[in-house]
Design a protein around this motif. Structure first.
Motif, short mmCIF file in Angstrom:
data_model
loop_
_atom_site.label_atom_id
_atom_site.label_comp_id
_atom_site.label_asym_id
_atom_site.label_seq_id
_atom_site.Cartn_x
_atom_site.Cartn_y
_atom_site.Cartn_z
N SER A 61 -13.16 -17.50 3.25
CA SER A 61 -11.77 -17.18 3.56
C SER A 61 -11.70 -15.77 4.14
N VAL A 62 -11.01 -15.63 5.25
CA VAL A 62 -10.89 -14.34 5.91
C VAL A 62 -9.41 -14.05 6.16
N GLU A 63 -9.13 -12.77 6.32
CA GLU A 63 -7.80 -12.35 6.76
C GLU A 63 -7.94 -11.02 7.48
N PRO A 64 -7.04 -10.71 8.38
CA PRO A 64 -7.16 -9.47 9.15
C PRO A 64 -6.83 -8.25 8.31
N ALA A 65 -7.52 -7.15 8.57
CA ALA A 65 -7.19 -5.88 7.92
C ALA A 65 -5.82 -5.43 8.42
N GLU A 66 -4.92 -5.18 7.48
CA GLU A 66 -3.54 -4.88 7.82
C GLU A 66 -3.33 -3.39 8.06
N VAL A 67 -2.45 -3.08 9.01
CA VAL A 67 -2.07 -1.69 9.29
C VAL A 67 -0.58 -1.57 9.05
N ARG A 68 -0.19 -0.68 8.14
CA ARG A 68 1.23 -0.48 7.86
C ARG A 68 1.44 0.87 7.19
N ASP A 69 2.71 1.24 7.05
CA ASP A 69 3.08 2.46 6.33
C ASP A 69 3.03 2.18 4.83
N ILE A 87 -5.24 -1.14 5.34
CA ILE A 87 -5.20 -1.50 3.93
C ILE A 87 -5.77 -2.90 3.75
N VAL A 88 -6.58 -3.08 2.70
CA VAL A 88 -7.24 -4.36 2.44
C VAL A 88 -7.04 -4.74 0.98
N PRO A 89 -7.16 -6.03 0.64
CA PRO A 89 -7.07 -6.44 -0.78
C PRO A 89 -8.26 -5.91 -1.57
N GLN A 90 -8.00 -5.54 -2.81
CA GLN A 90 -9.08 -5.03 -3.65
C GLN A 90 -10.13 -6.10 -3.93
N LYS A 91 -9.73 -7.36 -3.92
CA LYS A 91 -10.70 -8.42 -4.20
C LYS A 91 -11.76 -8.56 -3.12
N ALA A 92 -11.50 -8.00 -1.92
CA ALA A 92 -12.49 -8.07 -0.84
C ALA A 92 -13.53 -6.95 -0.93
N LEU A 93 -13.33 -6.03 -1.85
CA LEU A 93 -14.18 -4.85 -1.94
C LEU A 93 -15.25 -5.03 -3.01
N GLU A 114 -3.99 -3.63 -3.62
CA GLU A 114 -4.61 -3.28 -2.35
C GLU A 114 -5.17 -1.87 -2.41
N ILE A 115 -5.97 -1.55 -1.41
CA ILE A 115 -6.59 -0.23 -1.36
C ILE A 115 -6.64 0.26 0.08
N LEU A 116 -6.40 1.56 0.26
CA LEU A 116 -6.44 2.15 1.59
C LEU A 116 -7.88 2.35 2.04
N VAL A 117 -8.10 2.19 3.33
CA VAL A 117 -9.41 2.44 3.93
C VAL A 117 -9.29 3.66 4.82
N GLU A 118 -9.98 4.73 4.44
CA GLU A 118 -9.91 5.98 5.20
C GLU A 118 -10.78 5.91 6.46
N ARG A 119 -11.98 5.37 6.32
CA ARG A 119 -12.91 5.29 7.46
C ARG A 119 -13.75 4.02 7.34
N GLY A 120 -14.20 3.51 8.50
CA GLY A 120 -15.14 2.41 8.51
C GLY A 120 -14.57 1.07 8.89
N LEU A 121 -13.25 0.97 9.05
CA LEU A 121 -12.64 -0.31 9.36
C LEU A 121 -11.43 -0.09 10.24
N GLY A 158 -7.89 -1.73 12.11
CA GLY A 158 -6.88 -2.74 11.86
C GLY A 158 -7.10 -3.99 12.69
N GLY A 159 -6.87 -5.13 12.09
CA GLY A 159 -7.04 -6.40 12.78
C GLY A 159 -8.40 -7.04 12.63
N GLU A 160 -9.42 -6.29 12.17
CA GLU A 160 -10.74 -6.88 11.96
C GLU A 160 -10.68 -7.90 10.83
N GLN A 161 -11.43 -9.00 10.99
CA GLN A 161 -11.43 -10.07 10.01
C GLN A 161 -12.36 -9.72 8.84
#
Length: 393
Positions: A50-58, A318-324, A356-363, A365-368
């Motif tokens: 199961s995949v989902e795109p990395a979300e970009v939001r405020d 921002i990505v779900p914590q379960k994906a980490l 969810e958790i913020l991603v500072e570097r390495g990813l 937005g929109g990547e699966q």
């Protein structure tokens, strides 16, 4: 001779059969291993994730603490003069206005002191009037050489002394009137009053029972809570100073609290103070927020759950914590490239926001990213990605 030949032929045939059997077994094992390897590759190539795109939001970043509510003003009503408590002119627990009379202390002795001071003032004024007349008579006589310099000096001194006595008596009268006024105990602020601390007929005053009641002003309450030194450092790293109004920001450090029934209080408060030093015993520093309380739902002294807005981040990944996944090498996620090949990607994480958790570097937005099924993955294999919507169908 014949028996010997037969025995030799049998031994030779048995050896051939054994060798043939070993060859068959080895071939079978090789075939099984090849089939298993092929099956694994097929399984790897056809693994469904199961995949989902990395979300970009405020994102709003909050901190949660335990706070205590206290009144904006908490004033003790005390007896300033000594006497017997005669009357109580309020209902305990009711709302009272500033300047409202609450208690009456026996004013008899203080009224007498006012009368005495007033009489002394009148006497001093009469003496001053006579001294003024004497001075007015002596001065023309002195100018006409009909009175001596000593007579004039005595008249001037008598007048000035009488004038000073008037001022002293006037001060004594003012003091006596103030003291008499203290027998009528008034409320210094508007608010709700407690039950009385002294009964009618009790001797009250500075040398006796002085506390009569307390008045609480709680139209606006203060919420006190503590933050750690680590919280302070994190806020400074985001250029946020707790308790200071930064005109460059378009948001305030608002506070939301939870009521005793678990519901969120409808009004928000604003942090207006942060202690400039850390308590060495606890490693924390005190923070205060003011919060409106027009309906007096919040009661001073109660504990509550405080949710403080620490920062507002614009357009963050921002990505779900379960994906980490976290191991000795750091935090990583599995990213599915456009060619369906899995990439093990190490990332730098930021604050947690719910699940969810913020991603500072390495990813980007929109990547699966893989959210389910990554336990069977390894870097570089092909997968069959399925979005959350399609997997639910």
């Amino acid at each position: 001779m014949t028996k010997s030949l037969s025995f030799g032929n049998l031994s030779k045939r048995a050896s051939i059969a054994i060798v043939f059997g070993i060859v068959v077994i080895v071939a079978a094992l090789i075939t099984i291993l090849c089939l298993k390897s092929s099956g694994n590759k097929t399984a790897e190539a056809t693994a469904i994730v199961s995949v989902e795109p990395a979300e970009v939001r405020d994102v709003n970043i909050y901190g949660e603490y335990v706070g205590r509510i206290r009144a904006q003003q908490f004033v003790e009503v005390r007896a300033r003069v000594e006497g017997y408590l005669q009357k109580m002119l309020f209902k305990e627990g009711s709302f009272i206005n500033k300047g409202q009379t609450l208690f009456i202390i026996d004013p008899t002795i203080y009224s007498a002191k006012v009368n005495k001071a007033a009489a002394q003032l009148n006497k001093a004024k009469a003496i001053a009037v006579k001294a003024k007349r004497d001075l007015d008579r002596i001065r023309p006589l002195y100018e006409a050489n009909a009175a001596s310099q000593l007579d004039l000096d005595n008249a001037v001194a008598a007048y000035e002394g009488a004038t000073a006595d008037v001022a002293v008596c006037q001060a004594d009268l003012t003091q006596a009137q103030l003291t008499l006024g203290y027998t009528s105990v008034k409320s210094p602020i508007s608010g709700y009053i407690s039950q009385r601390s002294a009964d009618i007929g009790t001797l009250v005053g500075p040398s006796a029972q002085s506390l009569l009641a307390t008045v609480v002003k709680s139209d606006t309450v203060r919420v006190d809570f503590s933050m750690t030194a680590l919280d302070y450092l994190k806020s400074k790293s985001r250029n946020v100073t707790i308790g200071e109004d930064d005109k460059k920001r378009d948001w305030e450090s608002t506070v939301t609290i939870t009521l005793a029934d678990g519901k969120e209080y409808p009004f928000k408060g604003v942090v207006d103070f942060a202690d400039p030093q850390v308590d060495p015993k606890t490693g924390t520093f005190s923070v205060r927020a003011e919060m409106p309380n027009p309906d007096h739902i919040l009661l001073p002294g109660e504990f509550t759950k405080v949710k403080l807005l620490l920062d507002v981040r614009d357009s963050v990944v921002i990505v779900p914590q379960k994906a980490l996944t976290v191991d000795k090498g750091g935090a990583f996620i599995y990213v599915v490239r456009p060619d369906s090949v899995v990439e093990k990607r190490f990332i730098e994480t930021g604050p947690e926001v719910g699940n969810e958790i913020l991603v500072e570097r390495g990813l980007a937005g929109g990547e699966q990213i893989v959210t389910e099924g990554f336990h069977k993955l390894r870097h570089g294999i092909k997968v069959n990605p399925a979005t959350a919507d399609s997997s639910e169908k």
